[in-house]
Design a protein around this motif. Structure first.
Motif, PDB file in Angstrom:
ATOM      1  N   ALA A 152      -0.236  -0.695  -2.597  1.00  0.00           N
ATOM      2  CA  ALA A 152      -1.201  -2.463  -2.517  1.00  0.00           C
ATOM      3  C   ALA A 152      -2.132  -2.558  -1.732  1.00  0.00           C
ATOM      4  O   ALA A 152      -3.068  -3.447  -1.774  1.00  0.00           O
ATOM      5  CB  ALA A 152      -0.334  -3.590  -3.197  1.00  0.00           C
ATOM      6  N   LEU A 153      -1.452  -2.030  -0.101  1.00  0.00           N
ATOM      7  CA  LEU A 153      -2.856  -3.046   0.624  1.00  0.00           C
ATOM      8  C   LEU A 153      -3.724  -1.367   0.956  1.00  0.00           C
ATOM      9  O   LEU A 153      -4.187  -1.538   2.671  1.00  0.00           O
ATOM     10  CB  LEU A 153      -1.860  -3.028   1.950  1.00  0.00           C
ATOM     11  CG  LEU A 153      -0.774  -4.239   1.579  1.00  0.00           C
ATOM     12  CD1 LEU A 153       0.730  -4.642   2.634  1.00  0.00           C
ATOM     13  CD2 LEU A 153      -1.028  -5.710   1.539  1.00  0.00           C
ATOM     14  N   ASP A 154      -3.247  -0.054   0.612  1.00  0.00           N
ATOM     15  CA  ASP A 154      -4.021   1.089   1.859  1.00  0.00           C
ATOM     16  C   ASP A 154      -4.941   0.568   1.627  1.00  0.00           C
ATOM     17  O   ASP A 154      -5.649   1.292   3.089  1.00  0.00           O
ATOM     18  CB  ASP A 154      -3.681   2.503   0.418  1.00  0.00           C
ATOM     19  CG  ASP A 154      -4.238   1.695  -1.230  1.00  0.00           C
ATOM     20  OD1 ASP A 154      -4.494   0.609  -1.653  1.00  0.00           O
ATOM     21  OD2 ASP A 154      -3.980   2.997  -2.094  1.00  0.00           O
ATOM     22  N   MET A 155      -6.337   0.187   0.311  1.00  0.00           N
ATOM     23  CA  MET A 155      -8.023  -0.005   1.299  1.00  0.00           C
ATOM     24  C   MET A 155      -7.784  -1.311   1.756  1.00  0.00           C
ATOM     25  O   MET A 155      -9.035  -1.297   2.753  1.00  0.00           O
ATOM     26  CB  MET A 155      -8.310   0.003  -0.144  1.00  0.00           C
ATOM     27  CG  MET A 155      -8.717   0.972  -1.080  1.00  0.00           C
ATOM     28  SD  MET A 155     -10.071   2.006  -0.212  1.00  0.00           S
ATOM     29  CE  MET A 155      -9.100   4.063   0.669  1.00  0.00           C
ATOM     30  N   LEU A 156      -7.037  -2.321   1.788  1.00  0.00           N
ATOM     31  CA  LEU A 156      -7.309  -2.848   2.410  1.00  0.00           C
ATOM     32  C   LEU A 156      -7.544  -2.910   4.191  1.00  0.00           C
ATOM     33  O   LEU A 156      -7.760  -3.654   5.044  1.00  0.00           O
ATOM     34  CB  LEU A 156      -6.239  -4.436   2.862  1.00  0.00           C
ATOM     35  CG  LEU A 156      -6.333  -5.541   3.401  1.00  0.00           C
ATOM     36  CD1 LEU A 156      -7.580  -6.448   3.207  1.00  0.00           C
ATOM     37  CD2 LEU A 156      -5.129  -6.376   2.979  1.00  0.00           C
ATOM     38  N   ARG A 157      -6.427  -2.233   4.317  1.00  0.00           N
ATOM     39  CA  ARG A 157      -5.908  -1.921   5.886  1.00  0.00           C
ATOM     40  C   ARG A 157      -6.903  -0.750   5.891  1.00  0.00           C
ATOM     41  O   ARG A 157      -7.011  -0.877   7.587  1.00  0.00           O
ATOM     42  CB  ARG A 157      -4.458  -1.807   5.989  1.00  0.00           C
ATOM     43  CG  ARG A 157      -3.364  -2.851   6.026  1.00  0.00           C
ATOM     44  CD  ARG A 157      -2.227  -1.915   6.102  1.00  0.00           C
ATOM     45  NE  ARG A 157      -1.085  -2.943   6.592  1.00  0.00           N
ATOM     46  CZ  ARG A 157      -0.005  -2.988   6.160  1.00  0.00           C
ATOM     47  NH1 ARG A 157       0.266  -2.334   5.493  1.00  0.00           N
ATOM     48  NH2 ARG A 157       0.343  -4.166   6.373  1.00  0.00           N
ATOM     49  N   LEU A 158      -7.568  -0.151   5.833  1.00  0.00           N
ATOM     50  CA  LEU A 158      -8.356   0.940   6.313  1.00  0.00           C
ATOM     51  C   LEU A 158      -9.719   0.742   5.930  1.00  0.00           C
ATOM     52  O   LEU A 158     -10.103   1.112   7.046  1.00  0.00           O
ATOM     53  CB  LEU A 158      -8.427   1.738   4.704  1.00  0.00           C
ATOM     54  CG  LEU A 158      -9.341   3.429   5.302  1.00  0.00           C
ATOM     55  CD1 LEU A 158      -8.150   4.425   6.473  1.00  0.00           C
ATOM     56  CD2 LEU A 158      -9.389   4.048   3.872  1.00  0.00           C
ATOM     57  N   THR A 159     -10.037  -0.099   5.358  1.00  0.00           N
ATOM     58  CA  THR A 159     -11.391  -0.508   5.350  1.00  0.00           C
ATOM     59  C   THR A 159     -11.374  -1.602   6.790  1.00  0.00           C
ATOM     60  O   THR A 159     -12.438  -2.137   7.637  1.00  0.00           O
ATOM     61  CB  THR A 159     -11.540  -1.533   4.486  1.00  0.00           C
ATOM     62  OG1 THR A 159     -11.058  -2.636   3.665  1.00  0.00           O
ATOM     63  CG2 THR A 159     -12.235  -0.683   2.974  1.00  0.00           C
ATOM     64  N   GLU A 160     -10.283  -2.923   6.975  1.00  0.00           N
ATOM     65  CA  GLU A 160     -10.292  -3.179   8.537  1.00  0.00           C
ATOM     66  C   GLU A 160     -10.041  -2.353   8.800  1.00  0.00           C
ATOM     67  O   GLU A 160     -10.989  -2.871  10.207  1.00  0.00           O
ATOM     68  CB  GLU A 160      -8.872  -4.005   8.370  1.00  0.00           C
ATOM     69  CG  GLU A 160      -8.548  -5.640   7.009  1.00  0.00           C
ATOM     70  CD  GLU A 160      -6.897  -6.324   7.420  1.00  0.00           C
ATOM     71  OE1 GLU A 160      -7.323  -7.620   7.548  1.00  0.00           O
ATOM     72  OE2 GLU A 160      -6.464  -5.792   7.666  1.00  0.00           O
ATOM     73  N   LYS A 161      -9.398  -1.343   9.497  1.00  0.00           N
ATOM     74  CA  LYS A 161      -9.591  -0.382  10.491  1.00  0.00           C
ATOM     75  C   LYS A 161     -11.274   0.072  10.720  1.00  0.00           C
ATOM     76  O   LYS A 161     -11.994   0.228  11.722  1.00  0.00           O
ATOM     77  CB  LYS A 161      -8.161   1.036  10.668  1.00  0.00           C
ATOM     78  CG  LYS A 161      -8.967   1.539  11.722  1.00  0.00           C
ATOM     79  CD  LYS A 161      -8.429   0.916  13.267  1.00  0.00           C
ATOM     80  CE  LYS A 161      -8.460   2.173  14.179  1.00  0.00           C
ATOM     81  NZ  LYS A 161      -8.852   1.601  15.279  1.00  0.00           N
ATOM     82  N   ALA A 162     -11.491   0.647   9.843  1.00  0.00           N
ATOM     83  CA  ALA A 162     -12.921   0.535  10.046  1.00  0.00           C
ATOM     84  C   ALA A 162     -13.771  -0.104  10.264  1.00  0.00           C
ATOM     85  O   ALA A 162     -14.844  -0.151  11.312  1.00  0.00           O
ATOM     86  CB  ALA A 162     -13.418   1.275   8.576  1.00  0.00           C
TER      87      ALA A 162
END
Length: 342
Positions: A152-162
């Protein structure tokens, strides 16, 4: 004195705050990845119940008008923004919460009786509600059925890092030994993601260059749904497919889908020196095998990881090869779209 549960009633602001709080708690508990993907569903199921509650009545999402920009009023909007931020949803109960909230705030601010931002806390909540509206959306995650959101958090965390590494402040601290190139003008601010369904209009789907599909099994798409995906890819979009936990059932289903809808094309493994791997980092720091189908327009129509890299994104391992690969994918694909970072 304990309140009688029968006398309690749900409110839109507190339901939204509860959804956001549940997801924040889930993120904190999930960060260590002590649970297998998709097994820690209690909090996520609570979130789904809250979202269903909003879907029962449009006025639970946004009022038809507001008479003042007080903190009580604008907190309700900020609570919806938090829900949208953590879930990637641009529609709550069928309402575009951002556009409708923006309209209400602007109209209220223009009214003679209100005449500007007099309530400081209210103004603060209003500004926070509007602040992320100009972030480019670089990835959309497809809600396809049971199992679509085990990570559930994959894209939230990836775009936050990006977002962190694409910002100017962070760029100044990056070591040239790690990054392949100096930052381009197109990478200089934060980015975000959203959740979409097959009910999302096609022209809206085409606004975002990456359509992300993940699961332990590959979805059983209808013919109409498969046609939408084929059209998206042939029109210049990139389908990013990830086998959740590296499950073979997803691999088999994807390859069958490709054989049926993309006959004449075959998967090839991208070479280590492919520009995708060095779109931000040096290739040795971001290399993980990726299968690709390159379209007649020269762009990747499909990128596929069979190694379960979404589990790493979900776990928040921001300096791993898997996360660096995800950031490189975002950078490479978004740079193919003129103006996306402006």
């Amino acid at each position: 004195m304990t309140a009688n549960p029968e006398n309690l009633r749900a409110t839109d602001s507190m339901t939204a705050a509860a959804i956001a709080s549940a997801l924040i708690t889930y993120a904190a508990l999930n960060h260590s990845r002590e649970f297998p993907c998709g097994s820690d569903r209690v909090l996520l199921n609570m979130v789904e119940e809250g979202l269903e509650w909003f879907g029962e009545r449009e006025t639970r999402v946004m009022p038809t008008r507001i008479s003042s920009l007080t903190s009580h009023t604008t907190y309700r909007m900020y609570a919806k923004e938090r829900v949208g931020f953590y879930t990637g949803l641009r529609l709550l109960g069928g309402i575009d919460w951002y556009n409708e909230g923006t309209r209400l705030i602007i109209e209220c601010n223009r009214s003679a009786e209100n005449n500007g931002w007099k309530d400081v806390p209210g103004a603060a909540f209003a500004v926070m509600s509007l602040s992320k509206g100009r972030w480019p959306i670089v990835v959309q995650k497809l809600k396809w059925g049971d199992g679509w959101n085990d990570d559930a958090l994959d894209m939230l965390r990836l775009t936050e890092k990006a977002s962190e590494i694409f910002e100017d402040k962070e760029m100044e601290r990056l070591f040239t030994s790690e990054t392949a190139y100096m930052p381009t003008p197109r990478a200089g601010k934060r980015c975000t993601w959203r959740t979409v369904t097959f009910e999302t209009p096609f022209d809206i789907l085409m606004e975002v260059p990456i359509l992300y599909i993940v699961g332990k099994k590959f979805p059983e798409f209808s013919e109409e749904q498969a046609d939408i995906l084929e059209r998206y890819a042939l029109s210049g979009g990139t389908i990013l497919a990830v086998a959740g936990c590296g499950e073979k059932e997803f691999d088999e289903g994807l390859r069958k889908f490709v054989a049926e809808k993309f006959s004449g094309y075959e998967f090839t493994v991208l070479d280590r020196d492919h520009p995708l791997y060095s779109s931000w980092y040096r290739s040795s720091l971001a290399y993980e095998p990726l299968h690709a189908i390159i379209g007649p327009h020269g762009r990747p129509m499909i990128l596929y990881s069979e190694d379960g890299i979404s589990c790493d994104w979900e776990g928040g391992h921001i300096d791993s090869k898997e996360s660096r690969l995800g950031i490189s994918i975002i950078k490479y694909i978004s740079d193919l779209v003129p103006g996306i970072w402006h």
